[in-house]
Design a protein around this motif. Structure first.
Motif, PDB file in Angstrom:
ATOM      1  N   ARG A 240       0.966  -1.250   0.023  1.00  0.00           N
ATOM      2  CA  ARG A 240      -0.069   0.133   0.101  1.00  0.00           C
ATOM      3  C   ARG A 240       0.854   1.177   0.033  1.00  0.00           C
ATOM      4  N   VAL A 241       0.233   2.390  -0.432  1.00  0.00           N
ATOM      5  CA  VAL A 241       0.778   3.644  -0.365  1.00  0.00           C
ATOM      6  C   VAL A 241      -0.472   4.693  -0.092  1.00  0.00           C
ATOM      7  N   ALA A 242      -0.048   5.749   0.591  1.00  0.00           N
ATOM      8  CA  ALA A 242      -1.264   6.542   1.040  1.00  0.00           C
ATOM      9  C   ALA A 242      -0.678   8.013   0.759  1.00  0.00           C
ATOM     10  N   TRP A 243      -1.271   8.979   0.192  1.00  0.00           N
ATOM     11  CA  TRP A 243      -0.895  10.284  -0.006  1.00  0.00           C
ATOM     12  C   TRP A 243      -1.891  11.387   0.758  1.00  0.00           C
ATOM     13  N   GLU A 244      -1.240  12.400   1.099  1.00  0.00           N
ATOM     14  CA  GLU A 244      -2.183  13.768   1.651  1.00  0.00           C
ATOM     15  C   GLU A 244      -1.868  14.747   0.380  1.00  0.00           C
ATOM     16  N   CYS A 245      -2.710  15.045   0.064  1.00  0.00           N
ATOM     17  CA  CYS A 245      -2.634  16.418  -1.169  1.00  0.00           C
ATOM     18  C   CYS A 245      -2.339  17.611  -0.239  1.00  0.00           C
ATOM     19  N   ILE A 246      -1.175  18.303  -0.574  1.00  0.00           N
ATOM     20  CA  ILE A 246      -0.876  19.595   0.384  1.00  0.00           C
ATOM     21  C   ILE A 246      -0.803  20.612  -0.784  1.00  0.00           C
ATOM     22  N   SER A 247      -1.544  20.620  -2.144  1.00  0.00           N
ATOM     23  CA  SER A 247      -1.642  21.699  -2.793  1.00  0.00           C
ATOM     24  C   SER A 247      -2.935  22.373  -2.559  1.00  0.00           C
ATOM     25  N   ALA A 248      -2.954  23.881  -2.846  1.00  0.00           N
ATOM     26  CA  ALA A 248      -4.033  24.637  -2.678  1.00  0.00           C
ATOM     27  C   ALA A 248      -4.202  25.130  -3.941  1.00  0.00           C
ATOM     28  N   PHE A 249      -5.154  24.888  -4.725  1.00  0.00           N
ATOM     29  CA  PHE A 249      -5.342  25.486  -6.054  1.00  0.00           C
ATOM     30  C   PHE A 249      -6.431  26.627  -5.952  1.00  0.00           C
ATOM     31  N   SER A 250      -6.282  27.770  -6.290  1.00  0.00           N
ATOM     32  CA  SER A 250      -7.340  28.855  -6.121  1.00  0.00           C
ATOM     33  C   SER A 250      -8.225  28.959  -7.077  1.00  0.00           C
ATOM     34  N   ASP A 251      -7.944  28.324  -8.440  1.00  0.00           N
ATOM     35  CA  ASP A 251      -8.669  28.250  -9.579  1.00  0.00           C
ATOM     36  C   ASP A 251      -9.604  27.517  -9.403  1.00  0.00           C
ATOM     37  N   PRO A 252     -11.256  27.756  -9.282  1.00  0.00           N
ATOM     38  CA  PRO A 252     -12.033  26.942  -8.937  1.00  0.00           C
ATOM     39  C   PRO A 252     -12.598  25.855 -10.227  1.00  0.00           C
ATOM     40  N   THR A 253     -11.884  26.362 -11.513  1.00  0.00           N
ATOM     41  CA  THR A 253     -12.236  25.485 -12.527  1.00  0.00           C
ATOM     42  C   THR A 253     -11.223  24.135 -12.469  1.00  0.00           C
ATOM     43  N   ASN A 254     -10.291  24.182 -11.679  1.00  0.00           N
ATOM     44  CA  ASN A 254      -9.486  22.964 -11.471  1.00  0.00           C
ATOM     45  C   ASN A 254     -10.150  21.864 -10.637  1.00  0.00           C
ATOM     46  N   PRO A 255     -10.240  20.919 -10.912  1.00  0.00           N
ATOM     47  CA  PRO A 255     -10.953  20.004 -10.109  1.00  0.00           C
ATOM     48  C   PRO A 255     -10.240  19.672  -8.994  1.00  0.00           C
ATOM     49  N   ALA A 256      -8.742  19.811  -8.785  1.00  0.00           N
ATOM     50  CA  ALA A 256      -8.138  19.473  -7.666  1.00  0.00           C
ATOM     51  C   ALA A 256      -8.202  20.773  -6.701  1.00  0.00           C
ATOM     52  N   SER A 257      -9.118  21.840  -7.082  1.00  0.00           N
ATOM     53  CA  SER A 257      -9.189  22.799  -6.169  1.00  0.00           C
ATOM     54  C   SER A 257      -9.871  22.383  -4.846  1.00  0.00           C
ATOM     55  N   ASP A 258     -10.565  21.238  -4.871  1.00  0.00           N
ATOM     56  CA  ASP A 258     -10.978  20.754  -3.875  1.00  0.00           C
ATOM     57  C   ASP A 258     -10.280  19.986  -2.729  1.00  0.00           C
TER      58      ASP A 258
END
Length: 157
Positions: A67-85
């Protein structure tokens, strides 16, 4: 909080699938350009999906071959980017080996060898009103069931 959950059956050995979800070349092959990826707890995995900013994940758990687990540490301000959440979301990939003889007749056509790898994927941290939850659920299904599965099976011959 809600969690996206997918189970993918891959006709490849666990070692190959683990390399595809942890090594730079493996990640590069199915989930966009991996800029950095060292399979060690605490290290950063960085992707350049061509959206201006890098997508950064910190490895929070890693057991070789399992197994591997990640935590997202990016903050995207562009609300049109799905990773913004995704800031603070946790993504986990767990692997197990299954045998063909444990699969019912209805599902046998999905398995080509005597053993196959099952990937249990979870993407946790979603709020119920998230703009991108449904889109990402579909995108993960396509990415894992198409990109990752196809890459691993093609590499296995």
């Amino acid at each position: 909080m809600d969690t996206i959950h997918h189970e993918v059956w891959i006709n490849a050995d666990r070692k190959s699938v683990f390399e595809a979800i942890t090594a730079k070349d493996g990640l590069d092959a199915w989930w966009g350009r991996a800029v950095a990826a060292v399979p060690e707890t605490g290290s950063l995995v960085e992707f350049d999906h061509g959206l201006g900013d890098l997508l950064r994940m910190r490895i929070t758990d890693l057991v070789p071959g399992e197994r591997v687990a990640w935590e997202c540490i990016s903050a995207f301000s562009d609300p049109t980017n799905p990773a913004s959440d995704w800031l603070g979301h946790r993504l986990s990939f767990e692997l197990r080996t299954e045998r063909r003889d444990g699969v019912g007749r209805l599902l046998e056509p999905l398995v080509t060898g005597e053993e196959f790898t099952v990937l249990e994927f979870r993407h946790a941290g979603w709020t119920t009103d998230s703009r991108w939850y449904a889109f990402c659920n579909c995108a993960w299904g396509e990415t894992l069931g198409g990109g990752l599965k196809n890459h691993c099976e093609a590499a296995s011959g």
